[in-house]
Motif scaffolding. Structure first.
Motif, PDB file in Angstrom:
ATOM      1  N   GLN A  44       0.820  -1.216   0.000  1.00 44.16           N
ATOM      2  CA  GLN A  44       0.000   0.000   0.000  1.00 44.16           C
ATOM      3  C   GLN A  44       0.855   1.268   0.000  1.00 44.16           C
ATOM      4  N   THR A  45       1.845   1.321   0.879  1.00 44.89           N
ATOM      5  CA  THR A  45       2.617   2.563   1.025  1.00 44.89           C
ATOM      6  C   THR A  45       3.959   2.538   0.313  1.00 44.89           C
ATOM      7  N   GLY A  46       4.507   1.343   0.111  1.00 40.59           N
ATOM      8  CA  GLY A  46       5.846   1.230  -0.460  1.00 40.59           C
ATOM      9  C   GLY A  46       6.956   1.362   0.565  1.00 40.59           C
ATOM     10  N   PHE A  47       6.613   1.656   1.828  1.00 41.66           N
ATOM     11  CA  PHE A  47       7.613   1.865   2.870  1.00 41.66           C
ATOM     12  C   PHE A  47       8.219   0.536   3.316  1.00 41.66           C
ATOM     13  N   ILE A  48       9.407   0.635   3.911  1.00 48.41           N
ATOM     14  CA  ILE A  48      10.154  -0.549   4.363  1.00 48.41           C
ATOM     15  C   ILE A  48       9.956  -0.755   5.852  1.00 48.41           C
ATOM     16  N   THR A  49       9.509  -1.949   6.243  1.00 52.10           N
ATOM     17  CA  THR A  49       9.360  -2.316   7.645  1.00 52.10           C
ATOM     18  C   THR A  49      10.204  -3.552   7.920  1.00 52.10           C
ATOM     19  N   LEU A  50      11.021  -3.498   8.961  1.00 49.23           N
ATOM     20  CA  LEU A  50      11.906  -4.605   9.292  1.00 49.23           C
ATOM     21  C   LEU A  50      11.115  -5.738   9.938  1.00 49.23           C
ATOM     22  N   ASN A  51      11.498  -6.965   9.622  1.00 47.45           N
ATOM     23  CA  ASN A  51      10.815  -8.144  10.179  1.00 47.45           C
ATOM     24  C   ASN A  51      11.433  -8.623  11.477  1.00 47.45           C
ATOM     25  N   GLN A  52      12.539  -8.022  11.882  1.00 46.92           N
ATOM     26  CA  GLN A  52      13.243  -8.506  13.066  1.00 46.92           C
ATOM     27  C   GLN A  52      13.864  -7.327  13.799  1.00 46.92           C
ATOM     28  N   ALA A  53      14.108  -7.529  15.073  1.00 47.07           N
ATOM     29  CA  ALA A  53      14.777  -6.492  15.860  1.00 47.07           C
ATOM     30  C   ALA A  53      16.255  -6.467  15.492  1.00 47.07           C
ATOM     31  N   VAL A  54      16.768  -5.294  15.171  1.00 48.09           N
ATOM     32  CA  VAL A  54      18.181  -5.146  14.821  1.00 48.09           C
ATOM     33  C   VAL A  54      18.719  -3.886  15.476  1.00 48.09           C
ATOM     34  N   ASP A  55      20.033  -3.807  15.571  1.00 45.17           N
ATOM     35  CA  ASP A  55      20.688  -2.582  16.008  1.00 45.17           C
ATOM     36  C   ASP A  55      20.665  -1.611  14.833  1.00 45.17           C
ATOM     37  N   ILE A  56      19.840  -0.579  14.949  1.00 45.88           N
ATOM     38  CA  ILE A  56      19.628   0.360  13.849  1.00 45.88           C
ATOM     39  C   ILE A  56      20.942   0.975  13.380  1.00 45.88           C
ATOM     40  N   THR A  57      21.837   1.224  14.318  1.00 44.61           N
ATOM     41  CA  THR A  57      23.097   1.884  13.961  1.00 44.61           C
ATOM     42  C   THR A  57      23.983   1.009  13.089  1.00 44.61           C
ATOM     43  N   GLN A  58      23.675  -0.294  13.026  1.00 49.34           N
ATOM     44  CA  GLN A  58      24.479  -1.214  12.213  1.00 49.34           C
ATOM     45  C   GLN A  58      23.898  -1.429  10.817  1.00 49.34           C
ATOM     46  N   LEU A  59      22.749  -0.833  10.532  1.00 45.66           N
ATOM     47  CA  LEU A  59      22.175  -0.970   9.197  1.00 45.66           C
ATOM     48  C   LEU A  59      22.975  -0.134   8.199  1.00 45.66           C
ATOM     49  N   PRO A  60      23.022  -0.580   6.941  1.00 41.32           N
ATOM     50  CA  PRO A  60      23.781   0.185   5.943  1.00 41.32           C
ATOM     51  C   PRO A  60      23.217   1.588   5.792  1.00 41.32           C
ATOM     52  N   GLY A  61      24.126   2.579   5.785  1.00 41.48           N
ATOM     53  CA  GLY A  61      23.725   3.950   5.547  1.00 41.48           C
ATOM     54  C   GLY A  61      23.304   4.734   6.765  1.00 41.48           C
ATOM     55  N   PHE A  62      23.426   4.158   7.972  1.00 41.00           N
ATOM     56  CA  PHE A  62      23.008   4.908   9.158  1.00 41.00           C
ATOM     57  C   PHE A  62      23.876   6.146   9.347  1.00 41.00           C
ATOM     58  N   ASP A  63      25.195   5.965   9.293  1.00 46.27           N
ATOM     59  CA  ASP A  63      26.107   7.071   9.600  1.00 46.27           C
ATOM     60  C   ASP A  63      26.004   8.223   8.605  1.00 46.27           C
TER      61      ASP A  63
END
Length: 437
Positions: free
Chosen positions: A203-222
């Motif tokens: 419906q929205t095209g937005f990305i929702t994570l399926n699992q708990a992760v450390d957000i700061t370790q996702l690509p492109g955080f910094d």
């Protein structure tokens, strides 16, 4: 599970049960003082107990001969933690009971050992009978305080069960991709290559994570490629329809998610003024702007006292993310069930109307004011807009059309939706778009 950890959780929960403090003030400092291996468990115990709190309290009331004294609210909190473990966690029943009982010693209340043990063991034995007794109890059924459960039932009779269920669930993390850095499609490819499981909402095209992760370790955080922002909140930067060289005001801006989203959506604004009542809250806005390499003029002040901060130059666009009951984000802030009172709602609605009336003269003719709340109560939403329109001859409410949620007489309402294999889920939220004639 260490009984000392349970005691620490009870000591954090107890004041909030009395209406003192909030999780936003106390949770992070408490977690930061724990061993990293204990933080996840403590977080789960505390938020889970608040999410189910009204239900657990109804059960506790069936098991206690008389209410505990105010000074023993920590023992009462411990009982709720024990009931939560028995009903909602995978901890073996005997371990949950033994650890909760032993936690009375960490509280230095050895007298409560027999009481806690008796309550939890009686619950094990008499659970079916207790459930039967509470079968028609709205607090037990909804895990909402009675006054709020009744308002949800009144305003949303067909959706009430879904609202209760979604509000008592753990929210997933939805990302807002920075269009200055990447497209949603490109960032989705990056996540796939990294092995992160996610959903792209049909419906929205937005990305929702399926699992708990450390957000700061996702690509492109910094480098600011993405931010965390719920799906419902992401529509603000679209609905306000920004163009280059516009002067924009973000009123009640903290923590700055929508400020940043607007600057990402239109980097060629003439100016972005972001104001919030508390200077401390603006520090978070500043941090978000810095990480995303964005800039805005930040002002600490009372939005309604425009003479103290406005330079007299009208704005093309105003976003008023108004202070509200936050009943649409109970799943993220479950202590709202204890901090909000029924008498707060009309008072908040009056404040919201006052803010609209104060800001409207600052808007250019032909300009747009976008009103937003994270409330699911029409008292704060379309009824406020209706009151405003009756007092403002030069204001028009623009009909909205979004891929999720539904239209109201004035504006657009989202009700909280639970994350599942087929739905990304989102918070409760409301928008109304007003144009100056």
């Amino acid at each position: 599970m260490k009984h000392a950890l349970l005691a620490k959780c009870a000591l954090l929960i107890a004041p909030i049960l009395k209406g003192q403090g909030s999780l936003s003030q106390t949770l992070e400092p408490m977690l930061s003082n724990l061993d990293p291996s204990e933080r996840g468990l403590a977080h789960q115990l505390i938020l889970g107990t608040f999410r189910q709190g009204p239900r657990l309290e109804r059960i506790a009331q069936q098991l206690l001969d008389k209410p505990l004294k105010e000074k023993d609210k920590d023992v009462y909190a411990l009982i709720l933690l024990g009931l939560y473990q028995l009903d909602f966690m995978r901890t073996a029943d005997h371990a949950a009971i033994n650890n909760t009982v032993d936690a009375t010693l960490s509280l230095k209340k050895s007298w409560a050992k027999a009481l806690v043990n008796g309550v939890l063991r009686n619950y094990q034995r008499d659970q079916a009978k207790i459930f039967e007794t509470l079968d028609n109890d709205i607090c037990f059924h909804s895990a909402f305080p009675g006054w709020l459960a009744k308002r949800v039932k009144k305003f949303w009779p067909e959706q009430k069960e879904a609202v209760y269920q979604a509000s008592n669930s753990q929210p997933a993390v939805t990302l807002r991709v920075n269009p200055l850095k990447s497209s949603i499609e490109e960032y989705a490819d990056q996540l796939t290559q990294t092995g992160i499981e996610f959903q792209r909402s049909d419906q929205t095209g937005f990305i929702t994570l399926n699992q708990a992760v450390d957000i700061t370790q996702l690509p492109g955080f910094d480098d600011g490629t993405f931010s965390v922002q719920d799906s419902a909140a992401q529509f603000a930067s679209q609905l306000i329809e920004l163009e280059s060289n516009q002067r924009v005001l973000d009123a009640c801006c903290a923590p700055g998610g929508k400020t940043c989203a607007m600057l990402e959506a239109e980097p060629e604004l003439a100016s972005m003024v972001a104001i919030d009542l508390e200077a401390d809250r603006l520090k978070r806005v500043e941090q978000n702007l810095s990480r995303l390499n964005l800039s805005a003029e930040l002002i600490a002040g009372d939005v309604s006292q425009t003479e103290s901060w406005w330079d007299g130059q009208p704005f093309d666009r105003i976003l008023l993310d108004a202070p509200c009951s936050a009943t649409g984000v109970v799943r993220r802030h479950p202590d709202i069930k204890y901090l909000r009172r029924p008498e707060d709602i009309n008072a908040l609605a009056d404040t919201q109307l006052q803010l609209l009336l104060a800001l409207w003269p600052l808007l250019k003719k032909g300009g747009t004011l976008l009103y937003a709340t994270c409330s699911i109560l029409p008292t704060e939403n379309e009824q406020v807009i209706d009151r405003f329109l009756k007092q403002s001859n030069d204001a028009t409410s623009v009909p909205l059309q979004l891929p999720i949620g539904f239209a109201q007489e004035h504006g657009w309402q989202f009700l909280p939706e639970q994350h599942s294999e087929t739905t990304a889920g989102h918070d409760g939220f409301y928008y109304a778009k007003l144009v100056k004639d």
